[in-house]
Design an enzyme around this catalytic site. Structure first.
Site, PDB file in Angstrom:
ATOM      1  CE1 TYR A  53      -4.323   0.177  -0.446  1.00  0.00           C
ATOM      2  CE2 TYR A  53      -4.229  -1.810   0.885  1.00  0.00           C
ATOM      3  CZ  TYR A  53      -4.917  -0.981   0.013  1.00  0.00           C
ATOM      4  OH  TYR A  53      -6.176  -1.294  -0.399  1.00  0.00           O
ATOM      5  CD  GLU A  55      -4.806   4.599   0.629  1.00  0.00           C
ATOM      6  OE1 GLU A  55      -4.342   4.007   1.620  1.00  0.00           O
ATOM      7  OE2 GLU A  55      -6.016   4.792   0.431  1.00  0.00           O
ATOM      8  CG  ASP A 198      -8.244  10.200 -24.126  1.00  0.00           C
ATOM      9  OD1 ASP A 198      -7.202   9.524 -24.279  1.00  0.00           O
ATOM     10  OD2 ASP A 198      -9.317   9.707 -23.747  1.00  0.00           O
ATOM     11  CB  THR A 224      -4.520   3.841 -22.061  1.00  0.00           C
ATOM     12  OG1 THR A 224      -4.547   3.999 -23.479  1.00  0.00           O
ATOM     13  CG2 THR A 224      -5.895   4.039 -21.491  1.00  0.00           C
ATOM     14  CE  LYS A 227      -6.959   2.129 -25.817  1.00  0.00           C
ATOM     15  NZ  LYS A 227      -7.143   2.921 -24.591  1.00  0.00           N
ATOM     16  NE  ARG A 233      -6.593  -3.423 -19.693  1.00  0.00           N
ATOM     17  CZ  ARG A 233      -6.783  -3.542 -21.018  1.00  0.00           C
ATOM     18  NH1 ARG A 233      -6.122  -4.421 -21.724  1.00  0.00           N
ATOM     19  NH2 ARG A 233      -7.644  -2.765 -21.637  1.00  0.00           N
TER      20      ARG A 233
HETATM   21  N1  DSN Z   1     -11.781   0.353 -25.287  1.00  0.00           N
HETATM   22  C1  DSN Z   1     -10.806   1.241 -25.884  1.00  0.00           C
HETATM   23  C2  DSN Z   1     -10.667   1.001 -27.333  1.00  0.00           C
HETATM   24  O1  DSN Z   1     -10.797  -0.141 -27.748  1.00  0.00           O
HETATM   25  O2  DSN Z   1     -10.407   1.917 -28.099  1.00  0.00           O
HETATM   26  C3  DSN Z   1     -11.082   2.650 -25.566  1.00  0.00           C
HETATM   27  O3  DSN Z   1     -11.192   2.782 -24.185  1.00  0.00           O
END
Ligand code: DSN
Length: 432
Positions: A53, A55, A198, A224, A227, A233
């Site tokens: 933990y 925080e 974003d 994120t 990707k 993730r």
């Molecule tokens: N679920 C994601 C995507 O596939 O683009 C976006 O959050």
């Protein structure tokens, strides 16, 4: 043997993981928000850091024993700052939607107007949708794309002037063209709105030099990490400036954005950060700063362009007539099928894509007119233009024989032969 401890303690779960690994090795994953991380990222993700933990933030924790967790989070923050060219990074958001939620909390009051690209035109759930927190707690106004599929910048400007949003959002999940951050920033400035970029889908292209960066245009950037950035993730919030004391409520000014963001993530929305995830993000950021990542990002786009060109040559309808990025949307209705049927047929042929709306889609989102697919994962596996052109053949063949199980099975055998030449995670062999 892979996962020996699981073999002993939970063979049921291990077997399912191995089945998933085998599925990935024998097929081609073209969902453009997915990728193949390095085994080093997986090592960090599966580490003992998950137990702790922590925080708070480095140097200001609510639990003892965090001297090494602090070092990990500091490394992740420093690497993010250097890679994106910003002076502040929060690496604690659990994923993209919580990161965006934190920015809303930092910059807006409930009931404020926010403006983002409509989900059905390539935006995201969190960019202002009625069934999502972004439309439940805030007042969403959505801009769209023009009939040819490009962002309607004139329409966006007119809406901004009419509604004067507190925050504007640019960023997409199903859009294949370069985003003009400079133009959107000028519009946001003209109506005194905060601008959130974003860049979840294109972060890897941005740091690899294959798409312009929003840094210097947007007030705050979310992404994120799993990707095109090819990490675990997770998510990050990036901005310029320095946080003061994030535990005191600062005034909502541009200068205070770093403090506002930190305070919104913790204690505003989250508790303990996922330290194993933070470590894995740090590893991915190191990998993304290496020269080979630039080559990867350029190849992702070159592969996507080659794929779009090959499909168009076969008569397929690609929204906007091509791509500048890692993905594209295909309207499959001229082939006499729906997006759902296309997803299913390609799945039977060993190619994974997702059904997706097209701009101004006359069909419902659950079975829309199109499919979305791209090249981040197959490029990580080492495929180049020649392989992508072969994939275009298989996609077209499957889509034009979507009811013919024998034919689809035959395509699957060919896809398998190609897929197994470019195995994901070559270090992980499920057969031993
Ligand atoms: N679920 C994601 C995507 O596939 O683009 C976006 O959050």
């Amino acid at each position: 043997m892979l996962y020996p401890h699981l073999a002993e303690r939970d063979p049921e779960i291990r077997n399912i993981i191995l089945k998933e690994l085998t599925r990935r090795r024998h097929g081609i994953d073209m969902i453009p928000s997915e990728n193949v991380t390095s085994v080093a990222v997986l090592d960090a993700l599966g580490s003992i850091l998950t137990d702790k933990y922590a925080e708070g933030y480095p140097g200001k924790r609510y639990y003892g024993g965090n001297e090494y967790i602090d070092q990990i989070e500091e490394l992740a923050r420093e690497r993010a700052k250097a890679l994106f060219g910003v002076s502040h990074a929060n690496v604690q958001p659990y994923s993209g939607s919580p990161a965006n939620q934190a920015v809303y909390m930092a910059l807006c009051n409930p009931g404020d107007t926010v403006m983002g690209l409509a989900l059905s035109y390539g935006g995201h759930l969190t960019h202002g949708l009625g069934v999502n927190f972004s439309g439940i707690y805030y007042k969403p106004v959505n801009y769209k794309t023009t009939p040819d599929g490009y962002i309607d910048y004139d329409g966006l400007e007119a809406l901004a002037k009419e509604h004067r949003p507190k925050m504007m959002i640019c960023g997409t999940t199903a859009y294949s063209r370069v985003i003009d951050f400079e133009r959107i920033a000028a519009i946001a400035k003209s109506v005194d709105a905060f601008l959130l970029a974003d860049i979840s889908h294109i972060a890897g292209l941005v740091v690899g030099g294959a798409h312009p960066s929003p840094v210097g245009h947007a007030d705050v950037i979310t992404t994120t990490t799993h990707k095109t950035l090819r990490g675990p993730r997770g998510a990050m919030i990036l901005c310029n400036g320095n946080p003061s004391n994030p535990l005191k409520a600062p005034e909502r000014t541009r200068e205070n954005i770093p403090s506002l963001v930190d305070r919104a993530v913790f204690p505003g929305l989250q508790g303990g950060p996922h330290n194993h995830q933070t470590a894995a993000i740090a590893v991915a950021l190191k990998e993304a700063s290496e020269p080979t990542f630039k080559i990867y990002a350029a190849q992702v786009v070159a592969n996507a362009r080659a794929l779009a060109a090959a499909l168009i040559e076969k008569g397929c309808s690609i929204v906007t007539g091509g791509t500048d990025t890692h993905l594209m949307i295909m309207d499959v209705t001229s082939l006499g099928i729906s997006g759902g049927q296309a997803e299913l047929a390609l799945g039977k042929a060993g190619i994974t894509v997702n059904k997706n709306t097209i701009p101004n889609d006359p069909r419902k989102p659950f079975d829309p007119s199109g499919i979305r697919f791209g090249t981040p994962a197959l490029t990580s596996r080492g495929m180049k233009e020649a392989e992508v052109r072969e994939i275009a053949e298989y996609m077209h063949a499957a889509l034009t024989h979507s009811e013919d199980e024998v034919f689809l099975n035959d395509i699957r055998t060919k896809v398998d032969a190609l897929a197994t030449k470019f195995i994901p995670y070559p270090e992980l062999d499920p057969t031993v």
